[in-house]
Design an enzyme around this catalytic site. Structure first.
Site, PDB file in Angstrom:
ATOM      1  N   GLY A  57      34.240   2.882  -2.805  1.00  0.00           N
ATOM      2  CA  GLY A  57      34.629   4.220  -3.150  1.00  0.00           C
ATOM      3  C   GLY A  57      35.948   4.339  -2.099  1.00  0.00           C
ATOM      4  N   CYS A  84      31.479  -3.171  -0.271  1.00  0.00           N
ATOM      5  CA  CYS A  84      32.802  -2.382   0.305  1.00  0.00           C
ATOM      6  C   CYS A  84      32.348  -1.254   1.002  1.00  0.00           C
ATOM      7  CB  CYS A  84      33.830  -2.350  -0.834  1.00  0.00           C
ATOM      8  SG  CYS A  84      35.471  -1.918  -0.179  1.00  0.00           S
ATOM      9  N   TYR A  85      32.531   0.108   0.350  1.00  0.00           N
ATOM     10  CA  TYR A  85      32.405   1.141   0.921  1.00  0.00           C
ATOM     11  C   TYR A  85      30.954   1.214   1.031  1.00  0.00           C
ATOM     12  CZ  TYR A  85      31.597   6.416   1.715  1.00  0.00           C
ATOM     13  OH  TYR A  85      31.587   7.734   2.053  1.00  0.00           O
ATOM     14  N   HIS A 172      34.748  -7.550  -3.370  1.00  0.00           N
ATOM     15  CA  HIS A 172      33.949  -7.154  -4.464  1.00  0.00           C
ATOM     16  C   HIS A 172      33.626  -8.308  -5.128  1.00  0.00           C
ATOM     17  CE1 HIS A 172      35.177  -2.522  -4.256  1.00  0.00           C
ATOM     18  NE2 HIS A 172      36.356  -3.365  -3.333  1.00  0.00           N
ATOM     19  N   GLU A 174      32.062  -7.831  -8.141  1.00  0.00           N
ATOM     20  CA  GLU A 174      31.916  -7.645  -9.437  1.00  0.00           C
ATOM     21  C   GLU A 174      33.221  -7.795 -10.254  1.00  0.00           C
ATOM     22  OE1 GLU A 174      32.333  -5.524  -6.941  1.00  0.00           O
ATOM     23  OE2 GLU A 174      33.040  -3.830  -7.295  1.00  0.00           O
ATOM     24  N   SER A 226      31.407   5.623 -39.845  1.00  0.00           N
ATOM     25  CA  SER A 226      32.731   5.422 -40.101  1.00  0.00           C
ATOM     26  C   SER A 226      33.236   3.979 -40.434  1.00  0.00           C
ATOM     27  CB  SER A 226      33.259   5.828 -38.697  1.00  0.00           C
ATOM     28  OG  SER A 226      33.244   4.863 -37.747  1.00  0.00           O
ATOM     29  N   GLY A 227      32.387   3.308 -40.238  1.00  0.00           N
ATOM     30  CA  GLY A 227      32.760   1.602 -40.540  1.00  0.00           C
ATOM     31  C   GLY A 227      33.007   1.137 -39.134  1.00  0.00           C
ATOM     32  N   GLY A 228      33.106   1.719 -37.985  1.00  0.00           N
ATOM     33  CA  GLY A 228      33.575   1.107 -36.793  1.00  0.00           C
ATOM     34  C   GLY A 228      32.162   0.572 -36.127  1.00  0.00           C
ATOM     35  N   VAL A 229      32.434  -0.245 -35.196  1.00  0.00           N
ATOM     36  CA  VAL A 229      31.362  -0.888 -34.581  1.00  0.00           C
ATOM     37  C   VAL A 229      30.016   0.011 -34.143  1.00  0.00           C
ATOM     38  CG1 VAL A 229      30.672  -2.746 -32.802  1.00  0.00           C
ATOM     39  CG2 VAL A 229      32.949  -2.749 -33.562  1.00  0.00           C
ATOM     40  N   ASP A 230      30.434   1.256 -33.460  1.00  0.00           N
ATOM     41  CA  ASP A 230      29.388   2.079 -32.833  1.00  0.00           C
ATOM     42  C   ASP A 230      28.584   2.817 -33.665  1.00  0.00           C
ATOM     43  OD1 ASP A 230      30.888   1.250 -30.755  1.00  0.00           O
ATOM     44  OD2 ASP A 230      32.050   3.160 -30.334  1.00  0.00           O
ATOM     45  N   SER A 231      29.255   3.189 -34.636  1.00  0.00           N
ATOM     46  CA  SER A 231      28.321   3.957 -35.920  1.00  0.00           C
ATOM     47  C   SER A 231      27.709   2.901 -36.881  1.00  0.00           C
ATOM     48  CB  SER A 231      29.226   4.769 -36.755  1.00  0.00           C
ATOM     49  OG  SER A 231      30.104   4.307 -37.700  1.00  0.00           O
ATOM     50  N   LYS A 372      30.239  -1.254 -24.650  1.00  0.00           N
ATOM     51  CA  LYS A 372      30.736  -1.853 -26.118  1.00  0.00           C
ATOM     52  C   LYS A 372      30.390  -3.113 -26.137  1.00  0.00           C
ATOM     53  CE  LYS A 372      33.787  -0.598 -29.395  1.00  0.00           C
ATOM     54  NZ  LYS A 372      33.743   0.781 -29.850  1.00  0.00           N
TER      55      LYS A 372
END
Ligand code: XMP
Length: 516
Positions: A57, A84-85, A172, A174, A226-231, A372
Site C-alpha cells: 500500500g 511490503c506495507y 513483491h 506477486e 453477447s457472444g463474448g467470453v463472459d456471457s 478473466k
C-alpha cells in the site's frame, strides 16, 4: 457463492498489485478473496480463512490516519503473510518492532539473499531476483521474530515468528519481476497454511453447478448473450446446471461484426443445444441512432434500446424469476480508494446493469468471484470452442463507437468488411491471441485517391491494434510492416468506398482503445 471452506483472505491496503496477489494464490489451485483492510475481526473469523495476506500500500504505518489492522489479527492462530506495507504493519504492531523511513527509496530489481530456507523460502536457491518498491523498512525485529532474508539495501527483507506463523516480505513476490515469487506464494499457501491445492476449473464447475441448482430450484433463468467470453461461459455453466430452464436472448443490434450472429447461433443452438432466441433488432438501434454523432449520446441510446428490446423479448417468456449475468470479480471487489475523490466518467459503458431493477428479477452471477483468465479456463473445461474462449473483447455498443460521426447501415457494412480483413490478416499472421484487440475504425472524413486512371474521393479507415493486460492501460502494437501492408492493400483493393488506411500509434493513456 463460496467455493472453498477455507479461502486465503487478502486484506487490501490500496496496493496496485492486490488483484495480482489473489491471482497468484489461485494459480496454486487455492481459492482467495479480497476485502478492504477495515473489515472487523469478527467478519474475518466468520470467513474461516486458512491464511491471511496483507497487501502492500502507498501509506506509511507511522503516519496519522494510516490504514491499520487490529493487533488481534495476529492472535487468531491463522497464518499471516505481510507483503511490503503488510510486513511493515507486522513490524509496527508487534512488540519491540520498529519501522523507519529508508534513507534512499528502494525501487526496482534487487538481489535477495536468503538466510533461512526452512519454510517460506523452501526449495529456492540462496540468492533470487526480486522486485522492491518501498520508502520505509522494518529497522528492528519485533520480539519473537527472526530474519529470513536481506538485500544490499534492506538488512531485514523478510521476517518470521514461526510459533505464531506470522511472516513478512519487503519485496513483491506477486509481480513477474520476482520470477520465483510463485514458489514463495506456494510455500505459504500450500506449506505454511496447509492447503491441498484442489481448487481447479473442474472443482469450480462442480461447485458452481451445485450452487446454481440450489439457488434456482425449479425456477427459470433468462440470460442476455453477447457472444463474448463472459456471457458465453455464464450461459454454459447455467445450461449445465439447469438445462432447458435456461433461455438465452441474443440481440442482433446491427452493430455486430461480420458473421457474428450466425456464429453465436451455430455454437449455442446447434452445438450446445441451448434454448436461444435471436432477436433481429437492427432497425430499433439504427432508427434510434439516426443523425446522432456524439459518442456519449450514441452510448446512451444503445444502452436504452438494449434494455427495451431485451425487456420486450423476455416478457414473451412469461414469468421468469432469475436474470443471469456474466459479472466478473474485478467489477465487484470493493476497492480501497487511495488518492480519494471520484474520477470523471470517461465513457459510459454499455452493460445490462439497469435491467434487473427495472424487470424486478433476481440476479444470478456464477462468475462473480472469477478473474478473466479463470473464466477462459472454465470455458475450455466446459468444452467451448477455442475461438470463443480466446475472443478479443468487443464493446457493447459495437461498431457504433468505431464509426465516427453518424451511424448508418451503409457505414456499418463498410466497416464490417474492413474489420473482417484486419482480423483475417491478424489471424493468418498468428497474432490474434497475442493482441488484446485489433480492429478497424471508420473515420468521418474523405480523402482523394487515384485508382487506375480515375480520381477517387472516398472514406478513410484506421487500423487499431493494442497490447494490454486489462484494458485499463494499453500500448499500440508494433505490428510487422508486411502485415500492415497486406491489410492496407486488401482494404483499399477489395472494398469499394475506402481509399486510404492509417495506423493508429497512440497508447492509453492519453488516448483510449476505442475511438469513441
Ligand atoms: P477504452 O476505449 O475505454 O476501452 O480504452 C477499454 C476496453 O473496454 C472496452 N469497451 C467496452 N466494453 N462496453 C463494454 O462491454 C462498453 O461500452 C465499452 N466501451 C469500451 C474496449 O473495447 C476496451 O477493451
Amino acid at each position: 457463492m463460496s467455493h472453498s471452506q477455507h479461502p486465503i483472505l487478502i486484506l487490501d491496503f490500496g496496493s496496485q498489485y492486490t488483484q495480482l496477489i489473489a491471482r497468484r494464490v489461485r494459480e496454486q489451485n487455492v481459492f482467495s478473496v479480497i476485502h478492504p483492510y477495515r473489515i472487523s475481526l469478527k467478519e474475518i473469523k466468520s470467513m474461516k480463512p486458512a491464511g491471511i495476506i496483507l497487501s502492500g500500500g502507498p501509506s506509511n504505518v507511522y503516519a496519522k490516519g494510516a490504514p491499520l489492522v487490529s493487533p488481534g489479527l495476529f492472535e487468531l492462530d491463522i497464518p499471516v503473510l505481510g507483503i511490503c506495507y503488510g510486513m511493515q504493519l507486522i513490524g509496527h504492531l508487534s512488540e519491540g518492532g520498529k519501522v523507519l523511513k529508508t534513507e534512499k527509496r528502494e525501487y526496482g530489481p534487487a538481489v535477495l539473499s536468503i538466510d533461512d530456507r526452512g519454510d517460506l523460502f523452501k526449495s529456492l536457491p540462496k540468492k533470487i531476483n526480486c522486485w522492491m518498491s518501498h520508502g520505509d523498512h522494518v529497522s528492528e525485529l519485533p520480539k519473537g521474530f527472526v530474519k529470513l532474508a536481506h538485500t544490499g539495501n534492506s538488512p531485514i527483507a523478510s521476517l518470521a515468528d514461526r510459533e505464531k506463523r506470522i511472516y513478512g516480505i519487503q519485496f513483491h513476490a506477486e509481480v513477474v519481476h520476482t520470477p520465483l515469487g510463485h514458489v514463495i506464494i506456494r510455500n505459504f499457501v500450500r506449506g505454511i497454511c496447509g492447503l491441498k491445492g484442489n481448487w481447479t476449473p473442474r472443482s469450480f464447475i462442480q461447485q458452481a453447478v451445485e450452487n446454481i441448482r440450489r439457488q434456482v430450484g425449479r425456477e427459470r433463468v433468462v440470460l442476455g448473450l453477447s457472444g463474448g467470453v463472459d456471457s458465453s461461459v455464464t450461459a454454459c455453466l447455467l445450461h449445465r446446471a439447469i438445462g432447458g430452464r435456461l433461455t438465452c436472448i441474443f440481440i442482433d443490434n446491427g452493430l455486430l461484426r461480420k458473421n457474428e450472429a450466425e456464429r453465436v447461433e451455430r455454437v449455442f443452438r446447434r452445438h450446445f443445444k441451448m434454448k436461444l432466441r435471436v432477436v433481429r433488432a437492427e432497425k430499433d438501434f439504427l432508427d434510434g441512432l439516426k443523425g446522432v454523432a456524439s459518442p456519449e449520446q450514441k452510448r446512451k441510446i444503445i444502452g436504452r434500446t438494449f434494455i427495451d428490446v431485451f425487456e420486450r423479448e423476455a416478457h414473451k417468456l412469461g414469468k421468469v424469476k432469475f436474470l443471469g449475468q456474466g459479472t466478473l470479480y474485478p467489477d465487484v471487489i470493493e476497492s480501497v480508494p487511495v488518492h480519494g475523490g471520484p474520477t470523471a466518467t470517461i465513457k459510459s459503458h454499455h452493460n445490462v446493469g439497469g435491467l434487473p431493477k427495472r424487470m424486478r428479477m433476481t440476479l444470478i452471477e456464477p462468475l462473480r468471484m472469477s478473474f478473466k483468465d479463470e473464466v477462459r479456463k472454465v470455458g475450455r473445461e466446459l468444452g467451448m470452442p477455442e475461438e470463443m474462449v480466446n475472443r478479443q473483447p468487443f464493446p457493447g455498443p459495437g461498431l457504433a463507437v468505431r464509426i465516427l460521426g453518424a451511424v448508418t447501415k451503409e457505414r456499418c457494412d463498410l466497416l464490417r468488411e474492413a474489420d473482417w480483413i484486419v482480423i483475417d490478416e491478424i489471424k493468418k499472421a498468428k497474432l490474434y491471441n497475442k493482441l488484446w484487440q485489433s480492429f478497424a475504425v471508420l473515420l468521418p472524413i474523405k480523402s482523394v485517391g487515384v485508382q487506375g486512371d480515375e480520381r477517387t474521393y472516398d472514406n478513410v479507415a484506421a487500423i487499431r491494434a493494442v497490447n494490454s493486460t486489462d484494458g485499463m492501460t494499453a500500448d499500440w502494437a508494433r505490428l510487422p510492416e508486411d502485415v500492415l501492408a497486406r491489410i492496407s492493400n486488401r482494404i483499399i483493393n477489395e472494398i469499394r468506398g475506402i481509399n486510404r488506411v492509417c495506423y493508429d500509434i497512440s497508447s492509453k493513456p492519453p488516448a483510449t482503445i476505442e475511438w469513441e
